[in-house]
Design a protein around this motif. Sequence first.
Motif, PDB file in Angstrom:
ATOM      1  N   ALA A   1      44.694 -52.459 -99.141  1.00  0.00           N
ATOM      2  CA  ALA A   1      45.351 -51.402 -99.922  1.00  0.00           C
ATOM      3  C   ALA A   1      44.371 -50.272-100.251  1.00  0.00           C
ATOM      4  O   ALA A   1      44.721 -49.087-100.152  1.00  0.00           O
ATOM      5  N   LEU A   2      43.144 -50.626-100.633  1.00  0.00           N
ATOM      6  CA  LEU A   2      42.143 -49.603-100.931  1.00  0.00           C
ATOM      7  C   LEU A   2      41.753 -48.817 -99.677  1.00  0.00           C
ATOM      8  O   LEU A   2      41.545 -47.599 -99.744  1.00  0.00           O
ATOM      9  N   LEU A   3      41.662 -49.487 -98.545  1.00  0.00           N
ATOM     10  CA  LEU A   3      41.351 -48.793 -97.298  1.00  0.00           C
ATOM     11  C   LEU A   3      42.434 -47.782 -96.938  1.00  0.00           C
ATOM     12  O   LEU A   3      42.146 -46.634 -96.592  1.00  0.00           O
TER      13      LEU A   3
ATOM     14  N   ALA B   1      43.973 -40.486 -98.793  1.00  0.00           N
ATOM     15  CA  ALA B   1      43.317 -39.471 -99.622  1.00  0.00           C
ATOM     16  C   ALA B   1      42.417 -38.586 -98.778  1.00  0.00           C
ATOM     17  O   ALA B   1      42.358 -37.371 -98.981  1.00  0.00           O
ATOM     18  N   LEU B   2      41.746 -39.174 -97.814  1.00  0.00           N
ATOM     19  CA  LEU B   2      40.880 -38.413 -96.929  1.00  0.00           C
ATOM     20  C   LEU B   2      41.689 -37.428 -96.090  1.00  0.00           C
ATOM     21  O   LEU B   2      41.283 -36.275 -95.907  1.00  0.00           O
ATOM     22  N   ALA B   3      42.846 -37.877 -95.622  1.00  0.00           N
ATOM     23  CA  ALA B   3      43.687 -37.020 -94.782  1.00  0.00           C
ATOM     24  C   ALA B   3      44.456 -35.987 -95.600  1.00  0.00           C
ATOM     25  O   ALA B   3      44.814 -34.926 -95.083  1.00  0.00           O
ATOM     26  N   ALA B   4      44.709 -36.276 -96.888  1.00  0.00           N
ATOM     27  CA  ALA B   4      45.538 -35.396 -97.708  1.00  0.00           C
ATOM     28  C   ALA B   4      44.795 -34.179 -98.234  1.00  0.00           C
ATOM     29  O   ALA B   4      45.418 -33.237 -98.715  1.00  0.00           O
TER      30      ALA B   4
ATOM     31  N   GLU C   1      41.090 -32.283-100.156  1.00  0.00           N
ATOM     32  CA  GLU C   1      39.994 -32.404-101.100  1.00  0.00           C
ATOM     33  C   GLU C   1      40.435 -32.903-102.483  1.00  0.00           C
ATOM     34  O   GLU C   1      39.784 -33.746-103.090  1.00  0.00           O
ATOM     35  N   LYS C   2      41.563 -32.416-102.965  1.00  0.00           N
ATOM     36  CA  LYS C   2      42.023 -32.798-104.299  1.00  0.00           C
ATOM     37  C   LYS C   2      42.406 -34.283-104.355  1.00  0.00           C
ATOM     38  O   LYS C   2      42.074 -34.990-105.306  1.00  0.00           O
ATOM     39  N   ALA C   3      43.110 -34.761-103.334  1.00  0.00           N
ATOM     40  CA  ALA C   3      43.506 -36.176-103.287  1.00  0.00           C
ATOM     41  C   ALA C   3      42.278 -37.070-103.164  1.00  0.00           C
ATOM     42  O   ALA C   3      42.194 -38.125-103.803  1.00  0.00           O
ATOM     43  N   TYR C   4      41.315 -36.666-102.346  1.00  0.00           N
ATOM     44  CA  TYR C   4      40.096 -37.452-102.181  1.00  0.00           C
ATOM     45  C   TYR C   4      39.288 -37.467-103.476  1.00  0.00           C
ATOM     46  O   TYR C   4      38.720 -38.491-103.851  1.00  0.00           O
ATOM     47  N   GLU C   5      39.251 -36.347-104.165  1.00  0.00           N
ATOM     48  CA  GLU C   5      38.550 -36.270-105.449  1.00  0.00           C
ATOM     49  C   GLU C   5      39.165 -37.232-106.467  1.00  0.00           C
ATOM     50  O   GLU C   5      38.454 -37.885-107.226  1.00  0.00           O
ATOM     51  N   ARG C   6      40.496 -37.320-106.478  1.00  0.00           N
ATOM     52  CA  ARG C   6      41.180 -38.239-107.382  1.00  0.00           C
ATOM     53  C   ARG C   6      40.830 -39.696-107.046  1.00  0.00           C
ATOM     54  O   ARG C   6      40.636 -40.514-107.935  1.00  0.00           O
ATOM     55  N   PHE C   7      40.746 -40.010-105.750  1.00  0.00           N
ATOM     56  CA  PHE C   7      40.363 -41.359-105.331  1.00  0.00           C
ATOM     57  C   PHE C   7      38.950 -41.692-105.802  1.00  0.00           C
ATOM     58  O   PHE C   7      38.699 -42.745-106.367  1.00  0.00           O
ATOM     59  N   VAL C   8      38.029 -40.765-105.575  1.00  0.00           N
ATOM     60  CA  VAL C   8      36.631 -40.988-105.964  1.00  0.00           C
ATOM     61  C   VAL C   8      36.515 -41.095-107.478  1.00  0.00           C
ATOM     62  O   VAL C   8      35.774 -41.943-107.998  1.00  0.00           O
ATOM     63  N   ASP C   9      37.236 -40.280-108.218  1.00  0.00           N
ATOM     64  CA  ASP C   9      37.193 -40.325-109.681  1.00  0.00           C
ATOM     65  C   ASP C   9      37.694 -41.657-110.236  1.00  0.00           C
ATOM     66  O   ASP C   9      37.301 -42.065-111.321  1.00  0.00           O
ATOM     67  N   THR C  10      38.555 -42.319-109.492  1.00  0.00           N
ATOM     68  CA  THR C  10      39.082 -43.612-109.941  1.00  0.00           C
ATOM     69  C   THR C  10      37.986 -44.670-109.966  1.00  0.00           C
ATOM     70  O   THR C  10      38.017 -45.567-110.797  1.00  0.00           O
ATOM     71  N   PHE C  11      37.006 -44.545-109.081  1.00  0.00           N
ATOM     72  CA  PHE C  11      35.996 -45.593-108.953  1.00  0.00           C
ATOM     73  C   PHE C  11      34.592 -45.164-109.353  1.00  0.00           C
ATOM     74  O   PHE C  11      33.635 -45.887-109.099  1.00  0.00           O
ATOM     75  N   THR C  12      34.469 -44.019-109.981  1.00  0.00           N
ATOM     76  CA  THR C  12      33.150 -43.554-110.408  1.00  0.00           C
ATOM     77  C   THR C  12      33.221 -43.000-111.820  1.00  0.00           C
ATOM     78  O   THR C  12      34.295 -42.855-112.395  1.00  0.00           O
ATOM     79  N   VAL C  13      32.062 -42.667-112.350  1.00  0.00           N
ATOM     80  CA  VAL C  13      31.988 -41.996-113.643  1.00  0.00           C
ATOM     81  C   VAL C  13      32.189 -40.512-113.382  1.00  0.00           C
ATOM     82  O   VAL C  13      31.398 -39.882-112.691  1.00  0.00           O
TER      83      VAL C  13
END
Length: 138
Positions: free
Chosen positions: A43-45, A51-54, A56-68
């Motif tokens: 599911a995470l993959l 998110a990568l295909a969607a 910059e904004k979608a990818y940023e949201r993904f990264v923000d979910t798992f980082t500070v």
Amino acid sequence: MANVRNKERPLSPHLGIWKWGPGMLVSIVHRATGSGMATVGAALLVWWLVALAAGEKAYERFVDTFTVSSGALNIAGYVVGIGLTFALFQHMASGVRHLFLDVGANFELKSNKTSATLTFLFSVVATIGFWFVILETI
């Protein structure tokens, strides 16, 4: 013909008869962690690829979910991360334990219970150590 049962043949005992022990628990947790890692990891993959295909904004949201992000800690991302890390270490330790069982070792009751308990202890200590190192480097 298939419904005919040999009355002299005993029925297999059900789970209520068996006394639960660490070995049974480790076996069940081994299967659950393997299935959980496969399901959550897939599911995470997929989420990461979408998110990568969607953009910059979608990818940023993904990264923000798992980082500070901006000083704020995202609890949900860390719960998933720590849970997956614990599952990985538990599954690995249980796999090593099963490797010894497969070669015919560790069937004595005391050593079997000890090794089953040590898989949980190892996974907790390894998870804490792993996340300590990860969080210290941030």
